[in-house]
Design an enzyme around this catalytic site. Structure first.
Site, PDB file in Angstrom:
ATOM      1  N   HIS A 151       0.835  -1.210   0.000  1.00 26.83           N
ATOM      2  CA  HIS A 151       0.000   0.000   0.000  1.00 26.83           C
ATOM      3  C   HIS A 151       0.867   1.255   0.000  1.00 26.83           C
ATOM      4  CE1 HIS A 151      -3.218  -2.763   1.283  1.00 26.83           C
ATOM      5  NE2 HIS A 151      -4.047  -1.849   0.810  1.00 26.83           N
ATOM      6  N   LYS A 155      -0.556   4.923   4.473  1.00 28.96           N
ATOM      7  CA  LYS A 155      -1.435   3.978   5.189  1.00 28.96           C
ATOM      8  C   LYS A 155      -0.918   3.768   6.608  1.00 28.96           C
ATOM      9  CE  LYS A 155      -3.799  -0.478   4.811  1.00 28.96           C
ATOM     10  NZ  LYS A 155      -5.104   0.103   5.199  1.00 28.96           N
TER      11      LYS A 155
HETATM   12  P1  NAD Z   1      -7.417   9.685   4.661  1.00 30.40           P
HETATM   13  O1  NAD Z   1      -6.487   9.969   5.787  1.00 30.40           O
HETATM   14  O2  NAD Z   1      -7.078  10.195   3.290  1.00 30.40           O
HETATM   15  O3  NAD Z   1      -8.895  10.224   5.014  1.00 30.40           O
HETATM   16  C1  NAD Z   1      -9.493  10.103   6.278  1.00 30.40           C
HETATM   17  C2  NAD Z   1     -10.509  11.233   6.440  1.00 30.40           C
HETATM   18  O4  NAD Z   1     -11.247  11.039   7.642  1.00 30.40           O
HETATM   19  C3  NAD Z   1      -9.880  12.626   6.522  1.00 30.40           C
HETATM   20  O5  NAD Z   1     -10.597  13.517   5.687  1.00 30.40           O
HETATM   21  C4  NAD Z   1     -10.066  12.990   7.988  1.00 30.40           C
HETATM   22  O6  NAD Z   1     -10.122  14.400   8.188  1.00 30.40           O
HETATM   23  C5  NAD Z   1     -11.401  12.302   8.238  1.00 30.40           C
HETATM   24  N1  NAD Z   1     -11.772  12.187   9.640  1.00 30.40           N
HETATM   25  C6  NAD Z   1     -10.980  11.845  10.695  1.00 30.40           C
HETATM   26  N2  NAD Z   1     -11.690  11.914  11.828  1.00 30.40           N
HETATM   27  C7  NAD Z   1     -12.951  12.304  11.500  1.00 30.40           C
HETATM   28  C8  NAD Z   1     -14.142  12.540  12.229  1.00 30.40           C
HETATM   29  N3  NAD Z   1     -14.174  12.406  13.552  1.00 30.40           N
HETATM   30  N4  NAD Z   1     -15.270  12.896  11.547  1.00 30.40           N
HETATM   31  C9  NAD Z   1     -15.256  13.031  10.214  1.00 30.40           C
HETATM   32  N5  NAD Z   1     -14.140  12.838   9.468  1.00 30.40           N
HETATM   33  C10 NAD Z   1     -13.010  12.470  10.104  1.00 30.40           C
HETATM   34  O7  NAD Z   1      -7.581   8.099   4.631  1.00 30.40           O
HETATM   35  P2  NAD Z   1      -8.099   7.156   3.438  1.00 30.40           P
HETATM   36  O8  NAD Z   1      -6.957   6.709   2.596  1.00 30.40           O
HETATM   37  O9  NAD Z   1      -9.296   7.802   2.797  1.00 30.40           O
HETATM   38  O10 NAD Z   1      -8.565   5.885   4.290  1.00 30.40           O
HETATM   39  C11 NAD Z   1      -9.503   6.001   5.350  1.00 30.40           C
HETATM   40  C12 NAD Z   1      -9.766   4.609   5.917  1.00 30.40           C
HETATM   41  O11 NAD Z   1     -10.416   3.793   4.938  1.00 30.40           O
HETATM   42  C13 NAD Z   1      -8.496   3.831   6.322  1.00 30.40           C
HETATM   43  O12 NAD Z   1      -8.776   3.084   7.484  1.00 30.40           O
HETATM   44  C14 NAD Z   1      -8.259   2.919   5.130  1.00 30.40           C
HETATM   45  O13 NAD Z   1      -7.516   1.761   5.447  1.00 30.40           O
HETATM   46  C15 NAD Z   1      -9.680   2.583   4.769  1.00 30.40           C
HETATM   47  N6  NAD Z   1      -9.894   2.096   3.385  1.00 30.40           N
HETATM   48  C16 NAD Z   1     -10.833   1.123   3.247  1.00 30.40           C
HETATM   49  C17 NAD Z   1     -11.148   0.661   1.980  1.00 30.40           C
HETATM   50  C18 NAD Z   1     -12.237  -0.381   1.834  1.00 30.40           C
HETATM   51  O14 NAD Z   1     -12.554  -0.805   0.695  1.00 30.40           O
HETATM   52  N7  NAD Z   1     -12.877  -0.793   2.937  1.00 30.40           N
HETATM   53  C19 NAD Z   1     -10.500   1.171   0.845  1.00 30.40           C
HETATM   54  C20 NAD Z   1      -9.548   2.174   1.038  1.00 30.40           C
HETATM   55  C21 NAD Z   1      -9.269   2.636   2.318  1.00 30.40           C
END
Ligand code: NAD
Length: 263
Positions: A151, A155
Site C-alpha cells: 500500500h 497507510k
Molecule cells: P485519509 O487519511 O485520506 O482520510 C481520512 C478522512 O477522515 C480525513 O478527511 C479525515 O479528516 C477524516 N476524519 C478523521 N476523523 C474524523 C471525524 N471524527 N469525523 C469526520 N471525518 C473524520 O484516509 P483514506 O486513505 O481515505 O482511508 C480512510 C480509511 O479507509 C483507512 O482506514 C483505510 O484503510 C480505509 N480504506 C478502506 C477501503 C475499503 O474498501 N474498505 C478502501 C480504502 C481505504
C-alpha cells in the site's frame, strides 16, 4: 416504482476515500449525498462538495441522511457509531485497523440499525476471498500459505484489513482459527516455519492503492492469487452500492458478500 435515492452522509470528504465516494456518487440515481462531515482541522472545512457545505456537525448530518459512509480512522468510527446508535442510523463502514472497542461500538450500532462492514468494497477482492478459501481447502496446510500486501506510504494500519480477511479465508479453508496460526511479519531468529502458519508481509511505499497476493507453496510448484486495485473508484462504487442496499434492511451486521448477493 423505483425506490427513492438513499440520502447519504459522507464522513471525511477531504480524505482520499471520502473524495472518491463523492466523485462516484455524481450521476448515480440510487444515492444522493445530503451531508459531508470532517474533523475541525480538515483542509476542506467550510467548502462545498456536491452542493453540500462540509461541516463538523455530525448530529445534524445524521438527521439529514438515511445512511452514512465511513472511511476515516478507528477513533472516529467508534465515536460516530455511538452517535448513530442514538438515531438508529444505517451505516457503511470501511475504516480498517479497528480494535476491540471500535468493534464493540459497531456491534452496538448493529443491534438497532443495519450496518455493512467491509475492509474492502471491491468486487474482485470479495471474489478472491472465495478463491483463496477454496484453494486452501483443496491444498491443505501442507501447502505453505503466505500473504503479501502493498500500500501507499500514508497507510497507517498493518497488516491491511484486506490481508486479514484473506488470512481468515485461508484459515477457514484449513478449518482453524486465524489467530492461532497467523504470523504478522518476521524478524530475528524466528525458527523454521511451522506447518499451517499463515504469514503476512506488509510493504509500504509510493502511491500504491492496494495490492494483495496469496501464495500457496507446494512441493516444486506454487500458486499465486493476486488482486491489484488501480483506482479508489472501485471501493467507492462498492460502498455506494452497499449504502443503497442497506437502507431499510433489518438491524444487523452485513458484509460485502451479502450486498453482492454472494452470501
Ligand atoms: P485519509 O487519511 O485520506 O482520510 C481520512 C478522512 O477522515 C480525513 O478527511 C479525515 O479528516 C477524516 N476524519 C478523521 N476523523 C474524523 C471525524 N471524527 N469525523 C469526520 N471525518 C473524520 O484516509 P483514506 O486513505 O481515505 O482511508 C480512510 C480509511 O479507509 C483507512 O482506514 C483505510 O484503510 C480505509 N480504506 C478502506 C477501503 C475499503 O474498501 N474498505 C478502501 C480504502 C481505504
Amino acid at each position: 416504482m423505483t425506490a427513492p435515492a438513499a440520502r447519504v452522509c459522507v464522513l471525511g470528504p477531504s480524505g482520499r476515500m471520502g473524495r472518491a465516494v463523492i466523485e462516484a456518487a455524481a450521476g448515480r440515481s440510487e444515492v444522493r449525498i445530503t451531508a459531508a462531515v470532517d474533523r475541525a482541522d480538515a483542509p476542506g472545512l467550510g467548502t462545498r462538495v456536491a452542493d453540500m457545505v462540509i461541516t463538523t456537525d455530525i448530529a445534524a448530518a445524521l438527521e439529514a441522511s438515511d445512511v452514512y459512509i465511513d472511511f476515516t480512522s478507528p477513533a472516529a468510527t467508534r465515536a460516530v457509531a455511538a452517535l448513530a446508535r442514538t438515531r438508529s442510523r444505517a451505516a457503511v463502514i470501511g475504516t480498517t485497523g479497528l480494535g476491540a472497542e471500535d468493534e464493540a461500538a459497531i456491534a452496538a450500532l448493529a443491534e438497532v440499525a443495519p450496518v455493512v462492514v467491509a475492509a474492502n468494497f471491491s468486487l474482485g477482492v470479495n471474489l478472491m476471498l472465495g478463491l483463496v478459501r477454496t484453494a486452501a481447502r483443496a491444498l491443505g496446510p501442507e501447502w505453505d500459505a503466505e500473504i503479501v500486501e502493498t500500500h501507499h506510504r500514508a497507510k497507517r494500519d498493518a497488516p491491511s484489513g484486506t490481508a486479514l480477511m484473506i488470512g481468515r479465508a485461508i484459515a477457514a479453508g484449513h478449518d482453524v482459527a486465524y489467530d492461532t496460526v497467523k504470523r504478522h511479519t518476521r524478524d530475528g531468529d524466528v525458527g523454521a516455519r511451522p506447518r499451517g502458519e499463515i504469514g503476512v508481509a506488509s510493504v509500504r511505499g509510493g502511491d500504491v492503492i492496494g495490492e494483495h497476493t496469496a501464495v500457496f507453496f507446494g512441493p516444486a510448484e506454487r500458486i499465486e492469487i493476486t488482486h491489484r486495485a488501480s483506482s479508489r473508484a472501485i471501493f467507492a462504487a462498492g460502498a455506494l452500492r452497499a449504502a443503497a442496499w442497506v437502507v431499510g434492511k433489518p438491524p444487523g451486521r452485513y458484509d460485502m458478500l451479502a450486498v453482492l448477493g454472494l452470501a
